[in-house]
Every structure is written in structure tokens, then in C-alpha cells.
Design an enzyme around this catalytic site. Structure first.
Site, PDB file in Angstrom:
ATOM      1  N   ASN A   1       0.844  -1.189   0.000  1.00 47.46           N
ATOM      2  CA  ASN A   1       0.000   0.000   0.000  1.00 47.46           C
ATOM      3  C   ASN A   1       0.885   1.248   0.000  1.00 47.46           C
ATOM      4  O   ASN A   1       2.081   1.179   0.327  1.00 47.46           O
ATOM      5  CB  ASN A   1      -0.907  -0.002   1.238  1.00 47.46           C
ATOM      6  CG  ASN A   1      -2.097  -0.928   1.081  1.00 47.46           C
ATOM      7  OD1 ASN A   1      -2.808  -0.874   0.084  1.00 47.46           O
ATOM      8  ND2 ASN A   1      -2.316  -1.782   2.075  1.00 47.46           N
TER       9      ASN A   1
ATOM     10  N   ASN B   1     -11.329  -1.979   4.401  1.00 46.67           N
ATOM     11  CA  ASN B   1     -11.626  -1.090   3.269  1.00 46.67           C
ATOM     12  C   ASN B   1     -13.136  -0.862   3.282  1.00 46.67           C
ATOM     13  O   ASN B   1     -13.909  -1.811   3.430  1.00 46.67           O
ATOM     14  CB  ASN B   1     -11.180  -1.742   1.965  1.00 46.67           C
ATOM     15  CG  ASN B   1      -9.679  -1.997   1.941  1.00 46.67           C
ATOM     16  OD1 ASN B   1      -8.895  -1.082   1.686  1.00 46.67           O
ATOM     17  ND2 ASN B   1      -9.259  -3.223   2.237  1.00 46.67           N
TER      18      ASN B   1
ATOM     19  N   CYS C   1      -4.679  -7.081  -3.861  1.00 47.12           N
ATOM     20  CA  CYS C   1      -5.155  -5.903  -4.580  1.00 47.12           C
ATOM     21  C   CYS C   1      -5.646  -6.356  -5.955  1.00 47.12           C
ATOM     22  O   CYS C   1      -4.849  -6.846  -6.763  1.00 47.12           O
ATOM     23  CB  CYS C   1      -4.018  -4.899  -4.720  1.00 47.12           C
ATOM     24  SG  CYS C   1      -4.496  -3.461  -5.665  1.00 47.12           S
ATOM     25  N   GLY C   2      -6.935  -6.219  -6.203  1.00 49.72           N
ATOM     26  CA  GLY C   2      -7.531  -6.719  -7.448  1.00 49.72           C
ATOM     27  C   GLY C   2      -7.122  -5.919  -8.669  1.00 49.72           C
ATOM     28  O   GLY C   2      -6.722  -6.481  -9.693  1.00 49.72           O
ATOM     29  N   ASN C   3      -7.208  -4.591  -8.582  1.00 50.59           N
ATOM     30  CA  ASN C   3      -6.797  -3.776  -9.727  1.00 50.59           C
ATOM     31  C   ASN C   3      -5.291  -3.894  -9.936  1.00 50.59           C
ATOM     32  O   ASN C   3      -4.811  -3.909 -11.072  1.00 50.59           O
ATOM     33  CB  ASN C   3      -7.193  -2.312  -9.520  1.00 50.59           C
ATOM     34  CG  ASN C   3      -8.689  -2.118  -9.649  1.00 50.59           C
ATOM     35  OD1 ASN C   3      -9.338  -2.789 -10.447  1.00 50.59           O
ATOM     36  ND2 ASN C   3      -9.241  -1.206  -8.858  1.00 50.59           N
TER      37      ASN C   3
ATOM     38  N   CYS D   1     -11.392   0.287  -6.519  1.00 50.53           N
ATOM     39  CA  CYS D   1     -10.805  -0.765  -5.689  1.00 50.53           C
ATOM     40  C   CYS D   1     -11.354  -2.101  -6.157  1.00 50.53           C
ATOM     41  O   CYS D   1     -12.556  -2.359  -6.064  1.00 50.53           O
ATOM     42  CB  CYS D   1     -11.151  -0.517  -4.224  1.00 50.53           C
ATOM     43  SG  CYS D   1     -10.474  -1.796  -3.154  1.00 50.53           S
ATOM     44  N   GLY D   2     -10.474  -2.955  -6.693  1.00 47.65           N
ATOM     45  CA  GLY D   2     -10.912  -4.190  -7.347  1.00 47.65           C
ATOM     46  C   GLY D   2     -11.489  -5.221  -6.388  1.00 47.65           C
ATOM     47  O   GLY D   2     -12.564  -5.788  -6.637  1.00 47.65           O
TER      48      GLY D   2
ATOM     49  N   ARG E   1      -8.058   1.262   3.169  1.00 41.17           N
ATOM     50  CA  ARG E   1      -7.053   1.042   4.209  1.00 41.17           C
ATOM     51  C   ARG E   1      -5.673   1.051   3.553  1.00 41.17           C
ATOM     52  O   ARG E   1      -5.510   0.534   2.438  1.00 41.17           O
ATOM     53  CB  ARG E   1      -7.318  -0.332   4.837  1.00 41.17           C
ATOM     54  CG  ARG E   1      -6.196  -0.867   5.667  1.00 41.17           C
ATOM     55  CD  ARG E   1      -6.507  -2.231   6.209  1.00 41.17           C
ATOM     56  NE  ARG E   1      -6.187  -3.307   5.275  1.00 41.17           N
ATOM     57  CZ  ARG E   1      -6.059  -4.585   5.630  1.00 41.17           C
ATOM     58  NH1 ARG E   1      -6.262  -4.938   6.889  1.00 41.17           N
ATOM     59  NH2 ARG E   1      -5.780  -5.510   4.743  1.00 41.17           N
TER      60      ARG E   1
HETATM   61  N1  LIG Z   1      -6.891  -1.254  -4.347  1.00 41.38           N
HETATM   62  C1  LIG Z   1      -6.894  -2.660  -4.055  1.00 41.38           C
HETATM   63  C2  LIG Z   1      -7.131  -3.026  -2.649  1.00 41.38           C
HETATM   64  C3  LIG Z   1      -5.875  -2.973  -1.908  1.00 41.38           C
HETATM   65  C4  LIG Z   1      -6.049  -3.527  -0.539  1.00 41.38           C
HETATM   66  C5  LIG Z   1      -5.489  -2.639   0.478  1.00 41.38           C
HETATM   67  N2  LIG Z   1      -6.086  -1.343   0.531  1.00 41.38           N
HETATM   68  C6  LIG Z   1      -5.480  -3.365   1.796  1.00 41.38           C
HETATM   69  O1  LIG Z   1      -6.506  -3.478   2.462  1.00 41.38           O
HETATM   70  O2  LIG Z   1      -4.403  -3.855   2.161  1.00 41.38           O
HETATM   71  C7  LIG Z   1      -7.778  -3.415  -5.003  1.00 41.38           C
HETATM   72  O3  LIG Z   1      -7.937  -3.017  -6.149  1.00 41.38           O
HETATM   73  O4  LIG Z   1      -8.300  -4.472  -4.629  1.00 41.38           O
END
Ligand SMILES: N[C@H](CCC[C@H](N)C(=O)O)C(=O)O
Length: 261
Positions: free
Chosen positions: A65, A172, A74-76, A199-200, A190
Site C-alpha cells: 500500500n 476497506n 489488490c484486485g486492480n 478498488c478491485g 485502508r
Molecule cells: N486497491 C486494491 C485493494 C488494496 C487492498 C489494500 N487497501 C489493503 O486493504 O491492504 C484493489 O484493487 O483491490
């Protein structure tokens, strides 16, 4: 240390990508990550990823992060690192790679800028009041909000992320409005500790929660709009388990460069 980096974005969720197959970037260097992700003093990004070799998979994804700490899935980012692996010639149009939440299958368009990423199966969605709480590789809170366009996502997301239940582990926070032919979603992340453009794992959590909420069963495709663009979630739901979960959307290289830190 001189670093050759690439900048990618997936629906406006933006990342620094480093080819670390030679292990020259030390993954314990949280300060370097913090500095590189800083939007005023560094390159600027929501997170940083290292692409590394793995004996049993096409590659391994290490995700940090923007606060410098190793994140959960992290999906994206996963979609962007698949586009990056294709750019590097590590993969062709399909891949099995390893991330922090286990192996992931993905396929990528011929042009290399649209990625369908398989996410983990889910069989457990909890409730916190009216909100849904689940882990799609990262922990997510999902709440329905009317007139989401004008909602204060930063203040409300921050308050939930830091309440007594979630303060320690963090979460999140996703807010969703059902627009009939699509879902509109905004997320406080988060580890970024701010609203991001997409956020994916978050939109995945939203699509599954809304299917349970609306008692949808079968093969489901959910179009989603986020601040940074359009994403689509596909999955099968038998009323108990969500399987064949795919996060589909764009993954674009923005620029590459050198930076010394
Ligand atoms: N942007 C990310 C999520 C990151 C997860 C991160 N924020 C955490 O909780 O460690 C997504 O596309 O899924």
C-alpha cells in the site's frame, strides 16, 4: 539506489510496477515504497508492486500500500501486474501467478490492456448492522447509500475504518448505490487512508454482497461504475458459495521512468 519503474492504472487505481526478477529492490524497504508512492515528493501511486520469479508459477506479485506496508490482495493491482507481465514477455495471453492470497488465473486481451482476473471463492459474508463484511483477498465493509455522488466518502469511510471494531486490523470501506442497470461504488481504502478512484477487491465484495442481498442465484454479471471508470464482476452463486469469481476491466501502462532514491 537507481530504480527503473513503470506506472500503470486500472480504472484510476494507480500503481508503480517494478520488474524485480533480479531481486535488486529489497522488499523490506518500506521507506522507499512510502517515498516512491508520495504524490508530492515521489512518483505518486495508491500502491507499489514487485514482479518476482517463482518456481511454480509464471511470476509472484508482491503488493505494498502507499503507506509503505505490505498489503493484502489488490484486485486492480493484480490486473495491472498481468498487463505488465505481458509487456515484459513473461506471459502471453493467459497466466497462473501467485499473490498473497494464493494462486490466481488471469487472461488478457491481445492488445494487452483488458484483464479478466480470477478472485478467490467466497462462502462467508457477515453482517455488521445493515452492512456486509467479507474478505475477497482483502477485508471489506459494504454499505448501501442513496445519492452516493454527494456523499462524504472520506469522513464516513475513515470513521468506519477507525471504529472500535476495525481500528486494529483496518478495513476497506465501500459505499454502493444501485442504479438499476449498474452499481455505482466509492471506496475508502485502508493503507492509502483515503478514497481511491477504484478498488478491485472492493467492487468484487460489493457485487457478491448485493447478489446475496437481492437473492440472485446462478451465473451473474454485475456492471460497476467507479470514479475512475467501468469494471465488471462475473461469478456463479448457488445461494451458499460464490465460485468462478472474475474481476474484469482495463489495465493501462501510463509511463515508465528512472528515479534515484
Ligand atoms: N486497491 C486494491 C485493494 C488494496 C487492498 C489494500 N487497501 C489493503 O486493504 O491492504 C484493489 O484493487 O483491490
Amino acid at each position: 539506489m537507481n530504480i527503473h519503474f513503470f506506472k500503470y492504472q486500472g480504472a484510476g487505481n494507480d500503481f508503480i510496477l517494478i520488474d524485480n526478477r533480479d531481486l535488486s529492490f529489497k522488499d523490506t524497504d518500506n521507506n522507499a515504497v512510502l517515498q516512491l508512492c508520495n504524490r508530492r515528493f515521489g512518483i505518486g501511486a495508491d500502491g507499489l508492486m514487485l514482479l518476482q520469479n517463482h518456481a511454480d508459477y509464471d511470476f509472484e506479485m508482491l503488493y505494498f500500500n502507499s503507506d509503505g506496508n505490505l498489503g493484502s490482495m489488490c484486485g486492480n493491482g493484480g490486473r495491472c501486474i498481468v498487463a505488465f507481465a505481458k509487456h515484459l514477455g513473461v506471459i502471453d495471453q493467459e497466466t497462473d501467478f501467485l499473490a498473497v492470497d494464493g494462486p490466481h488465473y488471469a487472461k488478457i486481451s491481445e492488445e494487452g490492456n483488458w484483464v479478466d482476473l480470477q478472485m478467490i471463492d467466497i462462502d462467508n459474508i457477515n453482517k455488521d448492522g445493515d452492512a456486509y463484511v467479507l474478505n475477497t483477498g482483502s477485508p471489506h465493509y459494504v454499505a448501501e447509500i442513496q445519492n452516493l455522488k454527494d456523499y462524504d466518502v472520506y469522513e464516513n469511510g475513515k470513521a468506519i475504518r477507525n471504529n472500535d471494531t476495525y481500528k486494529e486490523q483496518g478495513i476497506n470501506v465501500n459505499f454502493v448505490e444501485d442504479k438499476g442497470d449498474h452499481l455505482f461504488v466509492r471506496t475508502f481504502e485502508r493503507g492509502v487512508e483515503d478514497e481511491t478512484y477504484a478498488c478491485g477487491t472492493g467492487v468484487t465484495a460489493v457485487a457478491l454482497s448485493m447478489a446475496q442481498h437481492n437473492h440472485q442465484i446462478g451465473h451473474i454479471e454485475t456492471p460497476i461504475k467507479v470514479l475512475g471508470g467501468d469494471l465488471k464482476i462475473q461469478f456463479d452463486y448457488d445461494g451458499k458459495q460464490f465460485t468462478n469469481v472474475f474481476l474484469c476491466g482495463p489495465a493501462e501502462q501510463v509511463f515508465e521512468g528512472e528515479i534515484s532514491i
